[in-house]
Design a protein around this motif. Structure first.
Motif, PDB file in Angstrom:
ATOM      1  N   VAL A   1      40.495 -40.272 -14.976  1.00 46.87           N
ATOM      2  CA  VAL A   1      41.317 -40.155 -16.190  1.00 46.87           C
ATOM      3  C   VAL A   1      40.833 -38.965 -17.023  1.00 46.87           C
ATOM      4  O   VAL A   1      41.642 -38.145 -17.482  1.00 46.87           O
ATOM      5  CB  VAL A   1      41.268 -41.460 -17.015  1.00 46.87           C
ATOM      6  N   GLY A   2      39.522 -38.835 -17.170  1.00 52.01           N
ATOM      7  CA  GLY A   2      38.962 -37.719 -17.933  1.00 52.01           C
ATOM      8  C   GLY A   2      39.393 -36.382 -17.364  1.00 52.01           C
ATOM      9  O   GLY A   2      39.805 -35.467 -18.099  1.00 52.01           O
ATOM     10  N   ALA A   3      39.328 -36.266 -16.029  1.00 49.93           N
ATOM     11  CA  ALA A   3      39.712 -35.011 -15.387  1.00 49.93           C
ATOM     12  C   ALA A   3      41.194 -34.726 -15.613  1.00 49.93           C
ATOM     13  O   ALA A   3      41.578 -33.589 -15.913  1.00 49.93           O
ATOM     14  CB  ALA A   3      39.399 -35.083 -13.894  1.00 49.93           C
ATOM     15  N   TYR A   4      42.042 -35.750 -15.508  1.00 51.77           N
ATOM     16  CA  TYR A   4      43.475 -35.543 -15.714  1.00 51.77           C
ATOM     17  C   TYR A   4      43.769 -35.112 -17.148  1.00 51.77           C
ATOM     18  O   TYR A   4      44.601 -34.238 -17.384  1.00 51.77           O
ATOM     19  CB  TYR A   4      44.252 -36.833 -15.407  1.00 51.77           C
TER      20      TYR A   4
ATOM     21  N   VAL B   1      36.434 -32.035 -25.003  1.00 48.74           N
ATOM     22  CA  VAL B   1      36.216 -32.958 -26.122  1.00 48.74           C
ATOM     23  C   VAL B   1      37.334 -33.991 -26.172  1.00 48.74           C
ATOM     24  O   VAL B   1      37.092 -35.196 -26.345  1.00 48.74           O
ATOM     25  CB  VAL B   1      36.110 -32.185 -27.456  1.00 48.74           C
ATOM     26  N   LEU B   2      38.573 -33.518 -25.968  1.00 48.24           N
ATOM     27  CA  LEU B   2      39.715 -34.427 -25.968  1.00 48.24           C
ATOM     28  C   LEU B   2      39.564 -35.483 -24.871  1.00 48.24           C
ATOM     29  O   LEU B   2      39.757 -36.684 -25.103  1.00 48.24           O
ATOM     30  CB  LEU B   2      41.005 -33.621 -25.755  1.00 48.24           C
ATOM     31  N   ALA B   3      39.169 -35.027 -23.675  1.00 48.25           N
ATOM     32  CA  ALA B   3      38.971 -35.956 -22.557  1.00 48.25           C
ATOM     33  C   ALA B   3      37.901 -36.980 -22.901  1.00 48.25           C
ATOM     34  O   ALA B   3      38.044 -38.175 -22.613  1.00 48.25           O
ATOM     35  CB  ALA B   3      38.584 -35.193 -21.297  1.00 48.25           C
ATOM     36  N   MET B   4      36.824 -36.503 -23.562  1.00 53.71           N
ATOM     37  CA  MET B   4      35.746 -37.428 -23.929  1.00 53.71           C
ATOM     38  C   MET B   4      36.252 -38.488 -24.899  1.00 53.71           C
ATOM     39  O   MET B   4      35.932 -39.669 -24.762  1.00 53.71           O
ATOM     40  CB  MET B   4      34.573 -36.662 -24.550  1.00 53.71           C
ATOM     41  N   ILE B   5      37.064 -38.040 -25.884  1.00 55.34           N
ATOM     42  CA  ILE B   5      37.567 -39.000 -26.877  1.00 55.34           C
ATOM     43  C   ILE B   5      38.462 -40.038 -26.192  1.00 55.34           C
ATOM     44  O   ILE B   5      38.295 -41.246 -26.378  1.00 55.34           O
ATOM     45  CB  ILE B   5      38.340 -38.255 -27.996  1.00 55.34           C
TER      46      ILE B   5
ATOM     47  N   ALA C   1      33.803 -38.684 -18.652  1.00 54.59           N
ATOM     48  CA  ALA C   1      34.762 -37.597 -18.865  1.00 54.59           C
ATOM     49  C   ALA C   1      34.131 -36.252 -18.544  1.00 54.59           C
ATOM     50  O   ALA C   1      34.727 -35.418 -17.859  1.00 54.59           O
ATOM     51  CB  ALA C   1      35.257 -37.626 -20.307  1.00 54.59           C
ATOM     52  N   ILE C   2      32.896 -36.050 -19.021  1.00 53.10           N
ATOM     53  CA  ILE C   2      32.193 -34.792 -18.720  1.00 53.10           C
ATOM     54  C   ILE C   2      32.022 -34.648 -17.212  1.00 53.10           C
ATOM     55  O   ILE C   2      32.302 -33.598 -16.624  1.00 53.10           O
ATOM     56  CB  ILE C   2      30.807 -34.773 -19.411  1.00 53.10           C
ATOM     57  N   ALA C   3      31.608 -35.753 -16.564  1.00 53.01           N
ATOM     58  CA  ALA C   3      31.398 -35.721 -15.118  1.00 53.01           C
ATOM     59  C   ALA C   3      32.695 -35.377 -14.400  1.00 53.01           C
ATOM     60  O   ALA C   3      32.691 -34.608 -13.434  1.00 53.01           O
ATOM     61  CB  ALA C   3      30.866 -37.068 -14.633  1.00 53.01           C
ATOM     62  N   GLY C   4      33.813 -35.937 -14.886  1.00 50.20           N
ATOM     63  CA  GLY C   4      35.100 -35.669 -14.250  1.00 50.20           C
ATOM     64  C   GLY C   4      35.440 -34.191 -14.295  1.00 50.20           C
ATOM     65  O   GLY C   4      35.852 -33.606 -13.292  1.00 50.20           O
ATOM     66  N   VAL C   5      35.233 -33.568 -15.472  1.00 50.37           N
ATOM     67  CA  VAL C   5      35.545 -32.144 -15.605  1.00 50.37           C
ATOM     68  C   VAL C   5      34.632 -31.314 -14.701  1.00 50.37           C
ATOM     69  O   VAL C   5      35.089 -30.420 -13.986  1.00 50.37           O
ATOM     70  CB  VAL C   5      35.400 -31.710 -17.079  1.00 50.37           C
ATOM     71  N   LEU C   6      33.340 -31.645 -14.686  1.00 46.11           N
ATOM     72  CA  LEU C   6      32.395 -30.879 -13.871  1.00 46.11           C
ATOM     73  C   LEU C   6      32.693 -31.052 -12.386  1.00 46.11           C
ATOM     74  O   LEU C   6      32.671 -30.097 -11.610  1.00 46.11           O
ATOM     75  CB  LEU C   6      30.958 -31.319 -14.168  1.00 46.11           C
ATOM     76  N   LEU C   7      33.005 -32.292 -11.987  1.00 44.42           N
ATOM     77  CA  LEU C   7      33.297 -32.577 -10.577  1.00 44.42           C
ATOM     78  C   LEU C   7      34.510 -31.785 -10.120  1.00 44.42           C
ATOM     79  O   LEU C   7      34.499 -31.140  -9.070  1.00 44.42           O
ATOM     80  CB  LEU C   7      33.542 -34.078 -10.398  1.00 44.42           C
ATOM     81  N   CYS C   8      35.565 -31.813 -10.949  1.00 45.46           N
ATOM     82  CA  CYS C   8      36.801 -31.145 -10.534  1.00 45.46           C
ATOM     83  C   CYS C   8      36.700 -29.635 -10.672  1.00 45.46           C
ATOM     84  O   CYS C   8      37.456 -28.900 -10.039  1.00 45.46           O
ATOM     85  CB  CYS C   8      37.985 -31.682 -11.320  1.00 45.46           C
TER      86      CYS C   8
END
Lengths: 293, 360
Positions: free
Chosen positions: A44-47, A65-69, A202-209
């Motif tokens: 969800v964070g990555a999306y 930041v938005l993904a984290m929130i 969320a941070i992990a999702g962004v870094l992974l993708c």
């Protein structure tokens, strides 16, 4: 040189696992439950960050930041609606509910974003570093991922050691009833744990993708399970353990991919989990737990 | 008196379970023979039977053993592919289809049982979440291995390889298992009748096991492991027995399932399949075998028939799964149900007056 570059890739992938594993390990340590849906919070964070940059043209930092929130709110909601009523239920019931939540998130994502994989453009716009006459190239993603992992781990360690809420968390993980008698609000503490874990997801999702740019509704489930493996490997409930386990697991995965077999890499990672659980169920840095009759 | 009541309860479950199968057979068999069923429904008969058997098998692990197995599709996979290989090897030597199917199912069950033993020995030592995650890991490992397993059969016998189809060195023959492509050109020999027979066999095994000494030991271990241990019940032995039996049944179901399609891929038996079966078992009532069977038939066959509904199917499953768990396990819901049941009991007691109704 391939060895070094594999090692760096392994550490970088392992750092992502470590960040995810931190979420697992904190929740497991405090709520004593395996939050199966954690991997899907990553997705969800990555999306969210994908949509924020692609459709709203927001700068990368704002999208993260938005993904984290969004993930924090999601994590707290999941905890409040699905897990809180089951605080005193058997672990089987909680686990099945968590699987239900995981499937729910995946299928909602499927309905919203479709099953076609989206190409995630990297959030990190920095040049890569070349060493030894371009023989060894370290991508910016790797560097940022490893740095993020180190910063997060230090921040979390300080938070749990020094802050009032962190102390409350440790107390709840030690003994829920005694903590309640000392005036700690157990429900709030557990909610905060879920909030922190989900923000990290969320941070992990962004870094992974950013490193592996294929985004689809099932993106999070496999890294989620592997990160749980990492958390168990390092010793569940321990923050440095999650980091150590994550990085070791990342290295094992990349090395088995390049030296043994691409297809069997996942099998090897899971074999590690099984061996660890059989030989040292408490993990590398875990505390020994004695069972009371 | 109490003994009689228990006996009646077991007999009742037995009658219900076999009754459902018999009823399904009586209704569907003549329709099928008369050709009144469309292609779509006919195509669903064997898979539905397979999933019923899988659900009965998982019900043994989750309901009676009380341990969550998330890798049940792995046993199905082992059974399916060993069954396919066996049937393909016997293609020329045994002409009778039902006999070949029977042998394939037995071989599938045997290999799944071996996998169950290998997996069970380490898994049974663990408990709760750890056990669940390790069964998941084993399911993934089986899928990965099947993904790079090549098996072929020619006049020189069976050939195995883990690298490629060429490495088999087959003479005038095609590989039976072709790595990620799975088994191709399977002779379809599964029939609805064989599916019904397998359900009856699975029911017979599970219902008798549950009512036997082993079954009571398993239930005792589930309810309180330490208490069971202290009265001299060998935890590992009984748990392992139940686990292996569950794996054997799953393997037999897998063989039946595979022999219903012309091609089948290893990825078919992934985590999602395991979860699907788990959903059937949980919604059917875990250890309530007739309930599990009905849940499987309804939940598996219905969405397949209502095509438009398909994209929402898993979403609705997920929501129902969460709601069922919350309704049956949360403390708030428990109090609510207790209030209702105590009210009913009060009324009953008032009617009977002697207080002959015990807590039922």
């Amino acid at each position: 040189m391939t060895f070094l570059s594999n090692l760096i890739n392994g550490i970088s992938l392992g750092s992502v696992y470590a960040i995810i594993a931190l979420g697992y390990t904190m929740v497991y340590g405090i709520a004593k439950m395996l939050n199966f849906a954690h991997g899907d919070v990553i997705m969800v964070g990555a999306y969210i960050s994908f949509c924020a940059t692609t459709y709203l043209n927001l700068p990368p930092i704002v999208s993260v930041v938005l993904a984290m929130i969004v993930c924090t709110v999601l994590g707290v909601l999941i905890e409040g609606l699905a897990y809180k009523p089951l605080r005193k239920a058997t672990s089987l019931a909680v686990l099945i509910t968590a699987i239900g939540v995981s499937y729910f998130l995946q299928n909602v994502a499927l309905l919203i974003w479709g099953s076609n994989p989206k190409t995630f453009s990297s959030m990190i716009h920095l040049g890569s570093v070349s060493l030894f006459d371009n023989k060894l190239i370290i991508t910016a993603e790797s560097i940022v991922t490893v740095l993020a992992c180190i910063v997060i781990m230090i921040a979390l360690t300080v938070f749990t050691k020094k802050s009032k809420m962190g102390k409350a968390m440790r107390a709840v993980s030690e003994d829920k009833d005694a903590a309640e008698l000392m005036g700690i609000n157990v429900n709030v503490t557990i909610s905060v744990t879920f909030a922190i874990g989900s923000a990290l997801a969320a941070i992990a999702g962004v870094l992974l993708c950013s490193a592996y740019p294929v985004l689809q509704p099932t993106t999070g489930s496999m890294p989620g399970i592997k990160a749980f493996t990492a958390a168990v490997f390092g010793g569940i409930g321990s923050i440095p353990g999650a980091m150590l386990g994550g990085i070791l697991l990342g290295i094992i995965e990349i090395f088995s991919k390049s030296y043994i077999s691409t297809q069997l890499a996942d099998a090897i990672v899971f074999a590690v989990l099984i061996i660890v659980l059989l030989v040292k169920p408490t993990g590398i840095l875990g505390k020994k737990i004695t069972e009371k009759v | 008196m109490n003994k009689l009541k228990n006996l009646n309860k077991f007999t009742f479950t037995n009658i219900q379970s076999y009754g459902i199968v018999l009823l399904a057979f009586i209704i569907i068999f003549p329709l099928q023979k008369a050709g009144l069923l469309g292609n779509q429904i006919s195509g669903l008969l064997v898979p539905t039977c397979t999933y019923v058997v899988m659900a009965i098998s998982l019900s043994l692990t989750v309901g009676f053993l009380g341990e969550l197995s998330l890798g049940h599709a792995g046993f199905m996979s082992v059974g399916a592919f060993s069954g396919v290989v066996c049937a393909a090897c016997l293609q020329n030597s045994i002409a009778s289809d039902p006999l070949r199917l029977l042998i394939a199912i037995i071989v599938g069950g045997f290999f799944a049982g071996v996998a169950g033993l290998v997996i069970g020995i380490p898994v049974i030592r663990l408990r709760g979440d750890y056990l669940a995650i390790v069964t998941l890991a084993f399911g993934e490992i089986i899928k990965n291995i099947m993904n790079c397993l090549y098996v072929g059969f020619d006049k020189n016998g069976i050939h195995f390889s883990m690298t490629s189809a060429e490495a088999l060195g087959l003479i005038d023959a095609k590989p039976i298992l072709n790595g990620p492509n799975g088994a191709q050109a399977i002779t379809k020999i599964s029939t609805f009748t064989s599916g019904i027979i397998l359900i009856v066999v699975a029911l017979f095994i599970v219902l008798n096991l549950v009512n036997s000494k082993t079954g009571r030991a398993v239930t005792a271990i589930r309810d309180n492991r330490i208490a069971a241990e202290s009265v001299g019940i060998g935890v590992t032995k009984y748990k392992l027995t139940a686990f292996i039996i569950s794996a054997v049944i799953a393997g037999m179901a897998g063989a039946l399932y595979a022999m219903n399609f012309s091609t089948i891929k290893p990825t078919k038996f992934d985590f999602n399949t395991s979860i699907l079966i788990l959903v059937f078992v949980v919604l059917g009532g875990m250890k309530n075998i007739p309930g599990v069977m009905i849940a499987t038939i309804v939940l598996y066959a219905m969405p397949e028939l209502l095509r438009g509904f398909a994209s929402y199917r898993m979403l609705i499953y997920a929501i129902v799964l969460i709601l069922v768990m919350l309704a049956t396990n949360s403390s708030g819901a428990k109090q609510f149900f207790e209030k209702i049941s105590s009210k009913i009991k009060k009324d009953e007691n008032a009617d009977v007056q002697n207080g002959g109704v015990s807590n039922g």
